[in-house]
Design an enzyme around this catalytic site. Structure first.
Site, PDB file in Angstrom:
ATOM      1  N   GLU A  27       0.813  -1.217   0.000  1.00 33.83           N
ATOM      2  CA  GLU A  27       0.000   0.000   0.000  1.00 33.83           C
ATOM      3  C   GLU A  27       0.843   1.263   0.000  1.00 33.83           C
ATOM      4  O   GLU A  27       0.500   2.254  -0.649  1.00 33.83           O
ATOM      5  CB  GLU A  27      -0.974  -0.003   1.187  1.00 33.83           C
ATOM      6  CG  GLU A  27      -2.188  -0.923   0.989  1.00 33.83           C
ATOM      7  CD  GLU A  27      -1.846  -2.411   1.063  1.00 33.83           C
ATOM      8  OE1 GLU A  27      -0.745  -2.749   1.540  1.00 33.83           O
ATOM      9  OE2 GLU A  27      -2.675  -3.229   0.637  1.00 33.83           O
ATOM     10  N   HIS A  77     -12.351  -3.974   8.588  1.00 31.96           N
ATOM     11  CA  HIS A  77     -12.833  -3.821   7.207  1.00 31.96           C
ATOM     12  C   HIS A  77     -14.144  -3.047   7.156  1.00 31.96           C
ATOM     13  O   HIS A  77     -14.915  -3.207   6.220  1.00 31.96           O
ATOM     14  CB  HIS A  77     -13.071  -5.190   6.549  1.00 31.96           C
ATOM     15  CG  HIS A  77     -11.838  -5.987   6.269  1.00 31.96           C
ATOM     16  ND1 HIS A  77     -11.057  -6.522   7.264  1.00 31.96           N
ATOM     17  CD2 HIS A  77     -11.245  -6.333   5.105  1.00 31.96           C
ATOM     18  CE1 HIS A  77     -10.043  -7.189   6.718  1.00 31.96           C
ATOM     19  NE2 HIS A  77     -10.132  -7.081   5.411  1.00 31.96           N
TER      20      HIS A  77
END
Ligand SMILES: Cc1ncc(C[n+]2csc(CCOP(=O)(O)OP(=O)(O)O)c2C)c(N)n1
Lengths: 324, 336
Positions: A61, A130
């Site tokens: 990322e 999440h």
């Protein structure tokens, strides 16, 4: 006017496709984008544009975000994929310290026309890592534009606007909106920073964005049945946010309720409520999630959700005369 | 270019960096409140000033092979890299003063020094942050079909952060035109780097990913120059990334007000005897150059710095309204 019905995710594919057709400099980078992205939001694009423009990356990322900054500085217009906002935290330096600050810090020598897609929101039974809605974090950072499209049309139009922006845009689709179906008119342009008034009303202004708009609609129906006409505003862009539309409406109704899926404490609702209270002195109220991580079990997850019932109660509460 | 002339050019480049930083160091005294020193606010160069004294050979030797179309990303210790890449010394000094005429219009200072016109994409206040930016720039160069490359400087301490691994992996997976240059100056702020780095360090980490690494004596500018020539050529011709691990030494403290009393004086003494500029001078003399010729280059560098300081003194401050510009086009300017 050509109206095609499609999903929120297909609208995004179409938006990226149109921008890629129009501009050679547009590329997509991220994990799994070659296969269409985990939500189908890039479906078919690699077949059309090739592996050099729809670029599969390692699970990195920081490098995806930082690489996007370098690409942008070198004349490209990257769309970078974070899968879910929760993973953006692994590339936080790259977006906050690098992408957002670059133009200012270097005295305008470089621009970072980058769109960082980072889906937000509670994703059924996906628990604490999440399910977050972190839009307020990014709205806090000078240099970033923050967009939270709540409809299929908006996801098409706003994604195109984001890709044309020229500055870094944090683009937050909702994880449970991907399957939402709706009409898309390709000719509709939605500028960044412009809210939409979804229902006209005179008693209370309700401001929200993203998936929470749907819950607000249900609450507004219930309130209408009680004789309370609510003016419902979809903010669409959190930074810059459309103060004119919100202030105009709140001045008319005299009451403001901001509702968001994100945690209420230190959320973006506070910014809107404070601005309206400071400017107009009208009655304001916020409604967001309690300051808890999102739990896995349905009963726990439900605690983190803002329901239509809560919204109705909050609206009624806001309308009650103030008792000393 | 014959070796003597090329070496003289490297000497001048290093002398310029040294003169610039010596001046900046003096200009910064009293201006920083770090490391238990009290700021008195009188300094013309303010904030953290990271000097590359003793490391000039790496910047000069590598950047000699680059054109303005090649990109460079740097660290917090970026003066040498920026000057070696060809940035104007006067505008750099203005930036260190915070003046409107500086490269960044006074918005960046030493730690964010950048000159995009010569491909220098910025010094960086975050350790290892330049690595992913470099691979992104290199990726763009590859997509654009350019023969240009990106050079990425970073410290030995930076190899312990995740973006180092992510960037090297990315560069190798996509076979990008990037030369990674580890400036191994043996220190990370006030901590010796060695005990903090597991295993043999940058080269081994690089080679574990399949990126060939090359060790060089960073205080021998000609050795750096020769090795960099080969690596830049390899990278430019599309053979993927390479890593140059340059051994050097940070002569000064971490920032200008850091006296670095935590070091063994013998270590510093040994380093001073291995100064890259003095080494280059000896090599020049051996090639038939003269002390006078070297002195003249020193004086030229001094004169450039003097005139830069004069113009920086006279230059205007940024207007207050500049604080609100170059943030973003959408939204900034209407609502702060
Ligand atoms: C992410 C991050 N952590 C810590 C720091 C504080 N810091 C600045 S420079 C430095 C040492 C870096 O060492 P190295 O990479 O070897 O470069 P050098 O200073 O030796 O040139 C540290 C810890 C920082 N700027 N960024």
């Amino acid at each position: 006017m050509v109206l095609n019905t499609m999903s929120y995710s297909q609208a995004a594919v179409l938006a990226v496709q149109r921008e890629m057709e129009a501009d050679e400099r547009v590329v997509v980078m991220g994990e799994d984008v070659g296969r269409g992205g985990i939500f189908g939001q890039y479906k078919g694009l690699q077949q059309t544009f090739g592996t050099h423009r729809i670029i599969d990356t390692p699970i990195s990322e920081a490098a995806i975000m930082g690489g996007g900054v370098g690409m942008a500085l070198a004349g490209m217009r990257p769309v970078v994929e974070m899968r879910v906002v929760d993973f953006t935290l692994c590339g936080m330096d790259e977006i906050i310290n690098q992408a957002a600050k670059n133009r200012y810090m270097f005295g305008g020598q470089g621009r970072v026309p980058l769109v960082a897609r980072m889906p937000i929101g509670i994703w059924d039974a996906s628990a604490a890592q999440h399910s977050q809605s972190l839009e307020a974090w990014f709205a806090h950072i000078p240099g970033l534009v923050v967009v939270c499209p709540g409809s299929v049309q908006d996801n098409y139009s706003l994604l195109r606007a984001a890709m044309q922006c020229g500055d870094p845009v944090v683009y937050m689709e909702h994880k449970t909106l991907w399957g939402l179906e709706g009409p898309v008119d390709e000719s509709v342009q939605v500028p960044l920073g412009q809210a939409a008034v979804l229902r006209a009303g005179d008693r209370l202004t309700m401001v929200s964005w993203s998936r929470q708009m749907q819950v607000c609609q249900v609450a507004c129906d219930q309130l209408a049945a009680l004789g309370i006409q609510v003016e419902l505003i979809d903010l669409r862009t959190l930074w810059p946010w459309d103060r004119d539309t919100v202030l105009k409406s709140a001045a008319k109704t005299g009451h403001l309720l901001v509702v968001h899926e994100a945690i209420q404490a230190a959320g973006f609702g506070a910014e809107i409520a404070a601005t309206v209270a400071e400017t107009l002195g009208v009655r304001v109220k916020r409604l967001g999630a309690p300051r808890i991580p999102v739990g896995y079990a349905p009963v726990l997850e439900a605690v983190a959700r803002v329901s239509a019932e809560q919204i109705v109660a909050a609206a009624q509460n806001c309308l009650k005369p103030v008792t000393q | 270019m014959p070796k003597k002339d090329a070496l003289a050019a490297l000497y001048l480049c290093m002398a310029r960096i040294r003169a610039f930083e010596n001046a900046a160091e003096i200009l910064s005294q009293g201006g920083v409140s770090a490391y238990n020193k009290t700021a008195d606010g009188s300094a013309k160069v303010r904030g953290p000033l990271h000097l590359s004294t003793g490391q000039e050979g790496v910047a000069a030797g590598v950047c000699a092979h680059l054109t303005p179309r090649d990109y460079l990303t740097s660290t917090h210790r970026g003066h040498g890299h920026t000057l070696a890449k060809g940035a104007d010394l006067g505008r750099m000094m203005c930036e260190l003063y915070g003046k409107a005429t500086g490269f960044n219009g006074g918005k960046g200072g030493s730690m964010h020094i950048a000159d995009f016109s010569v491909g220098m994409l910025g010094a960086n206040g975050v350790v290892a942050a330049g690595l992913p930016i470099a691979v992104g720039a290199a990726h763009a160069q590859k997509l654009q079909g350019r023969s240009d490359i990106t050079v990425c400087f970073f410290g030995d301490g930076a190899t312990n952060r995740g973006p180092f691994l992510e960037a090297l992996n990315w560069a190798q997976v996509h076979q990008l035109p990037v030369l990674f240059v580890c400036e191994d100056n043996r220190w990370s702020a006030t901590t010796a780097s060695g005990p903090m780095i597991a295993g043999p360090g940058a080269s081994a980490r690089s080679e574990s990913l399949g990126i060939a690494a090359h060790l060089v004596d960073g205080n021998d500018v000609w050795a750096v120059h020769e090795k960099a020539a080969e690596l830049v050529q390899t990278v430019r011709s599309g053979h993927g990334p390479r890593l140059l691990h340059a051994l050097t030494y940070r002569v000064k403290g971490h920032v200008s007000v850091d006296l670095a009393a935590y070091r063994d004086p013998r270590e510093v003494e040994a380093a001073l005897k291995n100064d890259p500029i003095q080494n280059a001078r000896r090599a020049l003399l051996a090639l038939g150059s003269s002390d006078a010729a070297c002195d003249q280059m020193d004086q030229q560098a001094q004169a450039e710095v003097q005139s830069a300081m004069q113009s920086a003194d006279q230059a205007p401050w940024p207007s207050v309204s500049a604080a609100y510009t170059d943030i973003q086009t959408t939204g900034a300017g209407q609502w702060f």
